[in-house]
Design an enzyme around this catalytic site. Structure first.
Site, PDB file in Angstrom:
ATOM      1  N   HIS A 275       0.838  -1.290   0.011  1.00 30.07           N
ATOM      2  CA  HIS A 275       0.075   0.075  -0.089  1.00 30.07           C
ATOM      3  C   HIS A 275       0.814   1.280  -0.009  1.00 30.07           C
ATOM      4  CE1 HIS A 275       1.261   0.742   4.093  1.00 30.07           C
ATOM      5  NE2 HIS A 275       0.247   1.467   4.339  1.00 30.07           N
ATOM      6  N   ALA A 277       5.204   3.125   0.829  1.00 31.42           N
ATOM      7  CA  ALA A 277       6.559   2.736   1.089  1.00 31.42           C
ATOM      8  C   ALA A 277       6.760   2.008   2.383  1.00 31.42           C
ATOM      9  CB  ALA A 277       7.183   4.207   1.126  1.00 31.42           C
TER      10      ALA A 277
END
Length: 346
Positions: A275, A277
């Site tokens: 979803h 970093a």
């Protein structure tokens, strides 16, 4: 995490920010239409969307509507209220006083509203939030309820956060009802915020229209799906559905690129991608390690908060989004690459 279960759901795997996710729309505004100084636009967005948290979430909390919420929020709440009342009638301790008061509000932490430019110079609005206080209350309540059920039936688990509701049980039925409602609330919350932000932009750009169907996707949720020929309850936490052809959003950080992606339907990942970093370090470690000068340099060119209150959200506190995208090139294809120029944080 991506957790398939058969005949049960684990509430702690979903967590307390039920339905947290992303929404993005492309607008008819072009990069060259934006003013050189974007502080005014950021300030107007901050005035239009309650954000942050004060007064310990009490009556004077700036993160909730202090006056009547906008009409669109009231209308969406009217459609949601019966489902909320149904859950709370059966579980009064799961109730929260700010159902309507939080609808269309941002929250805190890594939640954000951004204006971004894509590779062609088109302006996008992108935002990140979930089911706010009411979803948190539902999640917290049912996690504890599941743990109670394990103790009640003398079920010993290696970790109490693996506590589950067995399919068909009263707890399972009630949890599915509650989590499904909270996921709908989260979608509506993002839609109200998007309406508010677009209304702000239309004051400066009265001819604004959206030029691509909105992407509105969860990354903390559970759904019933079929994988490897079996019906399962698939819990994605910090993960996005990436079925073949499905659009999703993968954000970077305050100073890094974000991506609109199209799923490749990789079965080995349960048709899922990351979803975002993800954090490279804890919030406390980020505050210890980085200075205001570091943060200002890392967010150069972005109209955003540059104060001690957001050091824990500085770009260096997150993993390299380009490395993350390279690692999941077999899961998604990049459709658009976005670079933020305005960022609102709670």
């Amino acid at each position: 995490s991506v957790i398939p279960t058969k005949g049960a759901i684990i509430p702690a795997a979903v967590g307390v920010d039920i339905g947290c996710g992303m929404m993005a729309v492309r607008t008819s505004i072009r990069a060259e239409h934006l003013p050189d100084n974007l502080f005014g636009i950021r300030s107007d967005i901050e005035a239009a969307v309650p954000h942050g948290r004060t007064d310990n979430g009490g009556r004077n909390d700036k993160g909730a509507w202090q006056v009547d919420p906008p009409t669109v929020a009231a209308e969406k709440w009217a459609g949601l209220k019966a489902g909320y009342d149904d859950v709370v009638a059966r579980h009064p301790k799961a109730g929260h006083p700010r159902g309507l008061g939080h609808l269309g509000t941002l929250g805190t932490g890594n939640h954000f509203i951004e204006l971004c430019l894509d590779e062609a110079g088109d302006v996008w609005v992108m935002l990140h939030s979930g089911s706010r206080g009411v979803g948190n209350r539902f999640g917290t309540y049912f996690i504890e309820r599941a743990k109670y059920e394990m103790r009640r039936w003398y079920i010993n688990l290696p970790d109490e956060d693996l506590a589950y509701f067995a399919e068909g049980s009263e707890g399972f039925i009630d949890y599915v009802r509650a989590v499904s409602w909270a996921q709908k609330y989260a979608l509506a919350n993002r839609e109200v915020m998007m309406d508010q932000v677009l209304a702000v932009l239309k004051r400066t750009f009265p001819d604004l229209v959206t030029t691509q169907h909105a992407v509105n996707c969860h990354h903390n949720y559970v759904s019933r799906e079929k994988h490897f020929g079996k019906d399962v309850y698939l819990t994605r936490k910090g993960a996005v559905s990436a079925k073949d052809g499905e659009l999703g959003i993968i954000p970077g950080s305050m100073g890094a690129r974000s991506f609109i992606v199209r799923g490749r339907g990789n079965p080995d990942s349960f048709c899922t991608c990351s979803h975002g970093a993800g954090r490279a370090m804890s919030r406390n470690e980020a505050k210890r390690r980085f200075t205001m000068a570091d943060h200002i340099a890392a967010t150069a060119g972005v109209e955003c908060r540059k104060d001690e209150g957001v050091i824990d959200e500085t770009p260096m506190a997150y993993k390299d989004i380009d490395a993350v995208m390279a690692a999941q090139s077999d899961l998604v294809d990049i459709v658009h690459t976005l670079r933020q120029v305005v960022c609102v944080k709670g």
